[in-house]
Design a protein around this motif. Sequence first.
Motif, mmCIF file in Angstrom:
data_model
loop_
_atom_site.group_PDB
_atom_site.id
_atom_site.type_symbol
_atom_site.label_atom_id
_atom_site.label_comp_id
_atom_site.label_asym_id
_atom_site.label_seq_id
_atom_site.Cartn_x
_atom_site.Cartn_y
_atom_site.Cartn_z
ATOM 1 N N MET A 1 -6.251 9.116 2.455
ATOM 2 C CA MET A 1 -7.339 8.275 2.965
ATOM 3 C C MET A 1 -7.580 8.543 4.440
ATOM 4 S SD MET A 1 -7.398 4.710 0.983
ATOM 5 C CE MET A 1 -8.784 4.330 1.972
ATOM 6 N N LYS A 2 -8.828 8.391 4.841
ATOM 7 C CA LYS A 2 -9.215 8.558 6.242
ATOM 8 C C LYS A 2 -9.524 7.192 6.843
ATOM 9 C CE LYS A 2 -9.155 13.036 6.227
ATOM 10 N NZ LYS A 2 -8.267 13.802 7.068
ATOM 11 N N ASN A 3 -9.314 7.071 8.134
ATOM 12 C CA ASN A 3 -9.562 5.830 8.841
ATOM 13 C C ASN A 3 -11.045 5.749 9.231
ATOM 14 O OD1 ASN A 3 -9.631 3.637 10.529
ATOM 15 N ND2 ASN A 3 -7.820 4.229 11.698
ATOM 16 N N PRO A 4 -11.802 4.781 8.681
ATOM 17 C CA PRO A 4 -13.230 4.696 8.992
ATOM 18 C C PRO A 4 -13.527 4.414 10.464
ATOM 19 C CG PRO A 4 -12.704 3.388 7.056
ATOM 20 C CD PRO A 4 -11.410 3.837 7.636
ATOM 21 N N ILE A 5 -12.682 3.631 11.104
ATOM 22 C CA ILE A 5 -12.909 3.319 12.524
ATOM 23 C C ILE A 5 -12.747 4.581 13.365
ATOM 24 C CG2 ILE A 5 -12.044 2.006 14.485
ATOM 25 C CD1 ILE A 5 -11.322 -0.190 12.501
ATOM 26 N N ARG A 6 -11.713 5.347 13.051
ATOM 27 C CA ARG A 6 -11.494 6.589 13.788
ATOM 28 C C ARG A 6 -12.665 7.551 13.573
ATOM 29 N NH1 ARG A 6 -5.785 9.237 13.126
ATOM 30 N NH2 ARG A 6 -5.310 7.388 14.345
ATOM 31 N N ALA A 7 -13.137 7.654 12.335
ATOM 32 C CA ALA A 7 -14.264 8.551 12.051
ATOM 33 C C ALA A 7 -15.517 8.113 12.801
ATOM 34 C CB ALA A 7 -14.533 8.590 10.548
ATOM 35 N N VAL B 1 0.825 -1.196 0.000
ATOM 36 C CA VAL B 1 0.000 0.000 0.000
ATOM 37 C C VAL B 1 0.860 1.247 0.000
ATOM 38 C CG1 VAL B 1 -1.597 1.344 1.414
ATOM 39 C CG2 VAL B 1 -2.000 -1.079 1.047
ATOM 40 N N VAL B 2 1.899 1.263 0.804
ATOM 41 C CA VAL B 2 2.757 2.428 0.879
ATOM 42 C C VAL B 2 3.581 2.581 -0.393
ATOM 43 C CG1 VAL B 2 4.689 3.436 2.143
ATOM 44 C CG2 VAL B 2 2.830 2.347 3.380
ATOM 45 N N ALA B 3 3.925 1.462 -1.027
ATOM 46 C CA ALA B 3 4.805 1.519 -2.188
ATOM 47 C C ALA B 3 4.152 2.224 -3.367
ATOM 48 C CB ALA B 3 5.228 0.113 -2.592
ATOM 49 N N GLU B 4 3.004 1.787 -3.803
ATOM 50 C CA GLU B 4 2.382 2.373 -4.985
ATOM 51 C C GLU B 4 0.870 2.399 -4.852
ATOM 52 O OE1 GLU B 4 3.295 1.056 -8.925
ATOM 53 O OE2 GLU B 4 5.299 0.471 -8.334
ATOM 54 N N ILE C 1 -16.249 16.329 10.782
ATOM 55 C CA ILE C 1 -15.141 17.293 10.763
ATOM 56 C C ILE C 1 -13.839 16.571 10.434
ATOM 57 C CG2 ILE C 1 -13.782 18.847 12.219
ATOM 58 C CD1 ILE C 1 -16.414 19.608 13.613
ATOM 59 N N TYR C 2 -13.631 15.380 10.969
ATOM 60 C CA TYR C 2 -12.438 14.584 10.661
ATOM 61 C C TYR C 2 -12.372 14.261 9.165
ATOM 62 C CZ TYR C 2 -9.503 10.406 10.414
ATOM 63 O OH TYR C 2 -8.563 9.471 10.053
ATOM 64 N N ASN C 3 -13.525 14.008 8.554
ATOM 65 C CA ASN C 3 -13.575 13.700 7.121
ATOM 66 C C ASN C 3 -13.551 14.950 6.249
ATOM 67 O OD1 ASN C 3 -13.703 10.937 7.528
ATOM 68 N ND2 ASN C 3 -15.930 10.953 7.675
ATOM 69 N N LYS C 4 -13.393 16.118 6.855
ATOM 70 C CA LYS C 4 -13.350 17.409 6.159
ATOM 71 C C LYS C 4 -14.667 17.725 5.459
ATOM 72 C CE LYS C 4 -8.398 17.417 5.748
ATOM 73 N NZ LYS C 4 -7.234 17.485 4.916
ATOM 74 N N VAL D 1 -19.025 5.896 6.278
ATOM 75 C CA VAL D 1 -19.088 5.783 4.820
ATOM 76 C C VAL D 1 -18.254 6.872 4.162
ATOM 77 C CG1 VAL D 1 -20.641 5.952 2.837
ATOM 78 C CG2 VAL D 1 -21.283 4.579 4.800
ATOM 79 N N ASP D 2 -18.319 8.099 4.681
ATOM 80 C CA ASP D 2 -17.503 9.175 4.121
ATOM 81 C C ASP D 2 -16.016 8.870 4.243
ATOM 82 O OD1 ASP D 2 -19.292 10.866 3.040
ATOM 83 O OD2 ASP D 2 -19.396 12.242 4.743
ATOM 84 N N ALA D 3 -15.612 8.280 5.362
ATOM 85 C CA ALA D 3 -14.196 7.933 5.530
ATOM 86 C C ALA D 3 -13.783 6.842 4.550
ATOM 87 C CB ALA D 3 -13.927 7.493 6.965
ATOM 88 N N HIS D 4 -14.663 5.873 4.298
ATOM 89 C CA HIS D 4 -14.355 4.824 3.325
ATOM 90 C C HIS D 4 -14.182 5.395 1.921
ATOM 91 C CE1 HIS D 4 -14.407 0.920 5.263
ATOM 92 N NE2 HIS D 4 -15.444 1.285 5.989
ATOM 93 N N LEU D 5 -14.990 6.370 1.566
ATOM 94 C CA LEU D 5 -14.981 6.911 0.209
ATOM 95 C C LEU D 5 -14.114 8.153 0.055
ATOM 96 C CD1 LEU D 5 -18.793 6.585 -0.569
ATOM 97 C CD2 LEU D 5 -16.956 5.020 -1.196
ATOM 98 N N PHE D 6 -13.411 8.564 1.116
ATOM 99 C CA PHE D 6 -12.687 9.831 1.096
ATOM 100 C C PHE D 6 -11.570 9.859 0.054
ATOM 101 C CE2 PHE D 6 -9.633 12.990 2.502
ATOM 102 C CZ PHE D 6 -10.467 14.070 2.731
#
Length: 199
Positions: free
Chosen positions: A53-59, A31-34, A72-75, A161-166
Amino acid sequence: MKNLILSILILIPVWALAQVEPIDSTSIAEVVAEPEIVAVDDAVIDTVDYLTMKNPIRASLYSAILPGMGQIYNKKWWKAPLVWGILGTGVGFIVHYNNQHKEFRGYYLDKLYGYELENPTLNNMSIEQLANIQDDRKRSRDYAIALTALAYVLNILDATVDAHLFGIKKDPDLSVKPSVIQNYKTSDMAMGFGVKYSF
């Protein structure tokens, strides 16, 4: 009813944490590579931007602890006042109907024990009428509690859902927008949605 709401509030974060998948170090390195790249007719489109990307669990936990914080976390700043307004209105209705329930419960008990009520309109009511008004206020309070709890759950779901699709970039070739549609038989105009895909 209080036990049901408390159980729901306790089970939501537990359910959200139960959805975590185990992560191994090789998938993290990939994931970090490409980022994932999709080739379409000599054009390269990045479909997922892993750096933003945003973390859905955190959101979801932010929204569970303080409603609106996940948005607010998801902007999505504009959603937070909507969440606060909806939940605040629900709490206001709960308090209002609870106070009315207590007030009419007192009138009902006074009338039941034979005391005279100060208000002549209430004094002319029968015990059954006061009991019906009391039950109506209690039912309204319970509906307000259920709808406010539903709004609270939808707040958490929206943040997740917003965090998943961010991080997903929007494809400029695909668009869905409202359009005016004309019926070819009657020449009447109607509103509808048009889907456009450019090759």
